[in-house]
Design an enzyme around this catalytic site. Structure first.
Site, PDB file in Angstrom:
ATOM      1  N   LYS A 166      -2.089   1.255   8.549  1.00 56.29           N
ATOM      2  CA  LYS A 166      -2.234   2.408   7.063  1.00 56.29           C
ATOM      3  C   LYS A 166      -2.880   1.504   6.260  1.00 56.29           C
ATOM      4  O   LYS A 166      -3.914   2.357   5.836  1.00 56.29           O
ATOM      5  CB  LYS A 166      -0.906   3.312   6.564  1.00 56.29           C
ATOM      6  CG  LYS A 166      -1.278   3.848   4.976  1.00 56.29           C
ATOM      7  CD  LYS A 166      -0.080   4.350   4.849  1.00 56.29           C
ATOM      8  CE  LYS A 166       1.059   3.682   3.968  1.00 56.29           C
ATOM      9  NZ  LYS A 166       0.439   2.835   2.902  1.00 56.29           N
ATOM     10  N   ASN A 167      -2.374   0.301   5.857  1.00 56.25           N
ATOM     11  CA  ASN A 167      -2.625  -0.478   4.872  1.00 56.25           C
ATOM     12  C   ASN A 167      -4.141  -1.124   5.839  1.00 56.25           C
ATOM     13  O   ASN A 167      -4.604  -1.871   4.175  1.00 56.25           O
ATOM     14  CB  ASN A 167      -1.612  -2.111   4.578  1.00 56.25           C
ATOM     15  CG  ASN A 167      -0.713  -0.762   4.213  1.00 56.25           C
ATOM     16  OD1 ASN A 167      -0.611   0.276   3.712  1.00 56.25           O
ATOM     17  ND2 ASN A 167       0.315  -1.388   3.339  1.00 56.25           N
ATOM     18  N   CYS A 187       3.962   4.161 -11.108  1.00 60.51           N
ATOM     19  CA  CYS A 187       4.858   4.140  -9.536  1.00 60.51           C
ATOM     20  C   CYS A 187       6.201   3.699  -9.520  1.00 60.51           C
ATOM     21  O   CYS A 187       7.161   3.127 -10.343  1.00 60.51           O
ATOM     22  CB  CYS A 187       3.968   2.969  -8.780  1.00 60.51           C
ATOM     23  SG  CYS A 187       4.456   2.589  -7.393  1.00 60.51           S
ATOM     24  N   ARG A 219       3.065  -1.977 -11.527  1.00 58.88           N
ATOM     25  CA  ARG A 219       2.321  -1.627 -10.301  1.00 58.88           C
ATOM     26  C   ARG A 219       0.619  -1.984 -11.201  1.00 58.88           C
ATOM     27  O   ARG A 219      -0.074  -1.231 -11.203  1.00 58.88           O
ATOM     28  CB  ARG A 219       2.256  -1.203  -9.170  1.00 58.88           C
ATOM     29  CG  ARG A 219       3.303  -1.338  -8.565  1.00 58.88           C
ATOM     30  CD  ARG A 219       3.341  -0.110  -7.030  1.00 58.88           C
ATOM     31  NE  ARG A 219       2.277  -0.734  -6.292  1.00 58.88           N
ATOM     32  CZ  ARG A 219       2.160  -0.252  -4.750  1.00 58.88           C
ATOM     33  NH1 ARG A 219       3.264   1.074  -4.814  1.00 58.88           N
ATOM     34  NH2 ARG A 219       2.068  -0.581  -4.101  1.00 58.88           N
ATOM     35  N   ASP A 270       7.870  -4.971   2.454  1.00 55.48           N
ATOM     36  CA  ASP A 270       7.909  -2.886   3.505  1.00 55.48           C
ATOM     37  C   ASP A 270       8.409  -3.363   4.009  1.00 55.48           C
ATOM     38  O   ASP A 270       8.365  -2.404   4.723  1.00 55.48           O
ATOM     39  CB  ASP A 270       5.975  -2.684   4.113  1.00 55.48           C
ATOM     40  CG  ASP A 270       4.955  -2.713   2.554  1.00 55.48           C
ATOM     41  OD1 ASP A 270       5.425  -2.652   1.185  1.00 55.48           O
ATOM     42  OD2 ASP A 270       4.014  -2.204   3.527  1.00 55.48           O
ATOM     43  N   ARG A 296       3.762   9.780   3.858  1.00 54.97           N
ATOM     44  CA  ARG A 296       2.918   9.738   3.563  1.00 54.97           C
ATOM     45  C   ARG A 296       2.192   7.781   4.771  1.00 54.97           C
ATOM     46  O   ARG A 296       1.317   7.707   5.136  1.00 54.97           O
ATOM     47  CB  ARG A 296       3.151   9.006   2.674  1.00 54.97           C
ATOM     48  CG  ARG A 296       2.513   9.575   1.253  1.00 54.97           C
ATOM     49  CD  ARG A 296       3.540   9.189   0.354  1.00 54.97           C
ATOM     50  NE  ARG A 296       1.838   7.395   0.200  1.00 54.97           N
ATOM     51  CZ  ARG A 296       2.605   7.106  -0.396  1.00 54.97           C
ATOM     52  NH1 ARG A 296       3.571   6.784  -1.246  1.00 54.97           N
ATOM     53  NH2 ARG A 296       1.607   5.311  -0.318  1.00 54.97           N
TER      54      ARG A 296
HETATM   55  C1  UD1 Z   1      -0.311  -3.260  -0.820  1.00 61.34           C
HETATM   56  C2  UD1 Z   1      -0.177  -2.878   0.102  1.00 61.34           C
HETATM   57  C3  UD1 Z   1       1.877  -2.569   0.179  1.00 61.34           C
HETATM   58  C4  UD1 Z   1       2.594  -3.759  -0.148  1.00 61.34           C
HETATM   59  C5  UD1 Z   1       2.065  -4.576  -1.365  1.00 61.34           C
HETATM   60  C6  UD1 Z   1       2.359  -5.909  -1.543  1.00 61.34           C
HETATM   61  C7  UD1 Z   1      -1.843  -1.155   0.499  1.00 61.34           C
HETATM   62  C8  UD1 Z   1      -2.477   0.035   0.446  1.00 61.34           C
HETATM   63  N1  UD1 Z   1      -0.657  -1.889  -0.431  1.00 61.34           N
HETATM   64  O1  UD1 Z   1       0.024  -2.946  -1.810  1.00 61.34           O
HETATM   65  O2  UD1 Z   1       1.899  -1.639   1.137  1.00 61.34           O
HETATM   66  O3  UD1 Z   1       4.363  -3.694  -0.957  1.00 61.34           O
HETATM   67  O4  UD1 Z   1       1.096  -4.988  -0.961  1.00 61.34           O
HETATM   68  O5  UD1 Z   1       2.933  -6.001   0.319  1.00 61.34           O
HETATM   69  O6  UD1 Z   1      -2.061  -1.945   1.284  1.00 61.34           O
HETATM   70  N2  UD1 Z   1      -0.196  -7.333  -9.269  1.00 61.34           N
HETATM   71  C9  UD1 Z   1      -0.543  -7.127 -10.445  1.00 61.34           C
HETATM   72  N3  UD1 Z   1      -1.394  -6.803 -10.639  1.00 61.34           N
HETATM   73  C10 UD1 Z   1      -2.191  -6.861 -10.454  1.00 61.34           C
HETATM   74  C11 UD1 Z   1      -2.644  -6.100  -8.930  1.00 61.34           C
HETATM   75  C12 UD1 Z   1      -1.036  -7.019  -8.643  1.00 61.34           C
HETATM   76  O7  UD1 Z   1      -0.047  -7.616 -11.100  1.00 61.34           O
HETATM   77  O8  UD1 Z   1      -3.743  -6.044 -10.395  1.00 61.34           O
HETATM   78  C13 UD1 Z   1       1.441  -7.382  -9.222  1.00 61.34           C
HETATM   79  C14 UD1 Z   1       2.124  -5.887  -8.930  1.00 61.34           C
HETATM   80  O9  UD1 Z   1       1.980  -5.646  -9.580  1.00 61.34           O
HETATM   81  C15 UD1 Z   1       3.309  -6.331  -7.558  1.00 61.34           C
HETATM   82  C16 UD1 Z   1       2.084  -8.099  -6.875  1.00 61.34           C
HETATM   83  O10 UD1 Z   1       1.209  -8.166  -7.583  1.00 61.34           O
HETATM   84  O11 UD1 Z   1       3.947  -7.133  -8.194  1.00 61.34           O
HETATM   85  C17 UD1 Z   1       1.706  -7.813  -5.916  1.00 61.34           C
HETATM   86  O12 UD1 Z   1       1.659  -6.857  -5.791  1.00 61.34           O
HETATM   87  P1  UD1 Z   1       0.183  -5.913  -4.262  1.00 61.34           P
HETATM   88  O13 UD1 Z   1      -0.121  -6.811  -3.273  1.00 61.34           O
HETATM   89  O14 UD1 Z   1      -1.578  -5.946  -5.726  1.00 61.34           O
HETATM   90  O15 UD1 Z   1       0.001  -4.576  -3.836  1.00 61.34           O
HETATM   91  P2  UD1 Z   1      -0.545  -3.562  -3.652  1.00 61.34           P
HETATM   92  O16 UD1 Z   1      -1.685  -3.674  -3.344  1.00 61.34           O
HETATM   93  O17 UD1 Z   1      -0.715  -2.668  -4.271  1.00 61.34           O
END
Ligand code: UD1
Length: 421
Positions: free
Chosen positions: A22-23, A117, A122, A308, A400
């Protein structure tokens, strides 16, 4: 709303095949927007999140053509509107992945802010700051991110991610593929899905190197050409079925997967007492009827233990011998499953970002509620070993991210059925 009823006690035994990730599929679908012509993506998992992404394309005027084997052909040249509306984005955060490709390819994008979320705040500040570094002018107003590329298109940039972000890295890497000049992305996510996306971009003629390390270098090209690409296997689905077999003392062979992308998880399963054997595209786990031993787990960006898989290991510890500490360092508030597991008799104490789990010999079936995708997987796993019936409500969360979960578990001998509601 559909529910799952699981009667615990059956020892899992059998073989299943793992679906496409999925990811990986979500960013790859978003990246098709960069192509000047039709692109075919194969091995898409049959999941609600994938349908949402395809629906989002439909809203933008692109009509993806899907065949019966779940290959999809997308021609982004038919795009009519550059808006990703709130009704869709709010149901799937990963919709933010269309932001970078749209600004890079069409010069403009309006994407709804994903908002809060269930597993923490996030934010998307890194996605925005990365695009700004490439010269995009971004306004956040009325709940939308409105991004405009400068005259002549995005410019290559050096960008440092102050937090490691998977979709953040993916968004900026996609935008950089069509920017003018070189981009260097430091402290990038090293997840295998980032590598899969880079391989897809390169299959369309992009010049991306270093994916899988923390420094990704992208030399922008003028245009990307049509290609056909097959999505990698889902490492989280793989890990979830391995844990499911482990808690029941059973055996499972997962096929069409890749053992090299979940080493941290396999190490923990071995520590829990599982016999794990691997081949090029399969993994077999055998507990030989034993109860697992509790393990300590600390989540962190890849290649460390994935957030995850955290909920599934809380379920493993809940019926294991001994006590294990599970520390969550990626997301705040990602322990909602704990309170549902308490209803089944699990002994778990949460202090800050740590869950101390003391294994008990038996859990008891109870009505429980799925709260997010991976939390729901932990409820299913616990239900497989609990005495009696567990009724899991709100399983749209499971749909999902897990393709045909009840069919796959039935093939392994679980007593599980879906009741439409
Ligand atoms: C992706 C995965 C999700 C997984 C996560 C962490 C997908 C579609 N989803 O989510 O399944 O649980 O990686 O491995 O690939 N953050 C910020 N600012 C930003 C973006 C992120 O501070 O602009 C922080 C988030 O709050 C979190 C951390 O960075 O604490 C990691 O999040 P991130 O790796 O971005 O998660 P996703 O990409 O949303």
């Amino acid at each position: 709303m559909d529910k799952l009823i699981i009667t615990g006690g059956a020892r899992l035994d059998g073989e299943i095949r793992i679906s496409g990730a999925k990811n990986s599929a979500l960013p790859i679908l978003a990246a098709t927007l960069l192509c000047n012509g039709p692109v075919t993506v194969a091995n898409l998992p049959h999941l609600h999140d994938i349908t949402t992404m395809i629906e989002l394309f439909g809203r933008m005027g692109i009509e993806p053509v899907i065949d019966e084997k779940l290959s999809v052909e997308i021609n982004p040249n038919t795009i009519k509107t550059l808006v990703a509306p709130y009704e869709l984005v709010k149901t799937m955060r990963a919709s933010i992945l269309v932001l970078g490709p749209m600004v890079a390819r069409f010069g403009y994008a309006e994407v709804a802010l994903p908002g809060g979320c269930a597993i923490g705040s996030r934010p998307v500040d890194l996605h925005i700051r990365g695009l700004e570094a490439m010269g995009a002018v971004i306004d956040v107003e009325g709940g939308y991110i409105k991004a405009k590329a400068p005259e002549g298109g995005l410019k290559g940039a050096n960008f440092f991610f102050d937090t490691v972000s998977v979709t953040g890295t993916e968004n900026i890497m996609m935008a950089a593929a069509l920017a003018n000049g070189r981009s260097v992305l430091q402290n990038s996510a090293r997840e295998p899905e980032v590598v899969d996306l880079a391989n897809f971009l390169n299959a369309m003629g992009a010049k991306v190197s270093g994916a899988g390390t923390d420094t990704i270098i992208i030399d922008g090209v003028k245009e990307l050409h049509p290609a056909t690409y097959r999505v990698m296997p889902d490492r989280i689905e793989t890990g979830t079925y391995l844990v499911a077999a482990a808690v029941t003392g059973g055996r499972v062979k997962v096929k069409d997967t890749d053992p090299t992308i979940l080493e941290a998880v396999l190490e923990k399963l071995k520590e829990a007492g599982a016999e794990v054997t691997t081949g090029e595209d399969w993994i077999e786990l055998n507990m030989h009827g034993k109860r697992p031993k509790a393990v300590n787990v600390r989540t962190a960006p890849y290649p460390a233990f994935p957030t995850d898989m955290q909920a599934q290991f809380i379920s493993l510890n809940a019926i294991a011998e001994g006590t294990g500490a599970v520390i969550e360092t990626i997301f705040e508030n990602r322990f909602m499953h704990v309170y549902e597991l308490h209803r089944m008799g699990a002994k778990i104490q949460v202090e800050g970002n740590t869950a101390i789990v003391t294994g008990t010999e038996t859990l008891k079936g109870a009505p429980v509620m799925a709260t997010d995708l991976r939390a729901s997987a932990s409820l299913v796993i616990s239900a497989l070993v609990a005495e009696g019936d567990t009724l899991i409500d709100r399983i749209y969360h499971i749909d999902r991210g897990y393709e045909c979960i009840e069919e796959k578990l039935q093939m392994l001998g679980a007593k599980i059925r879906r009741v439409p509601g």
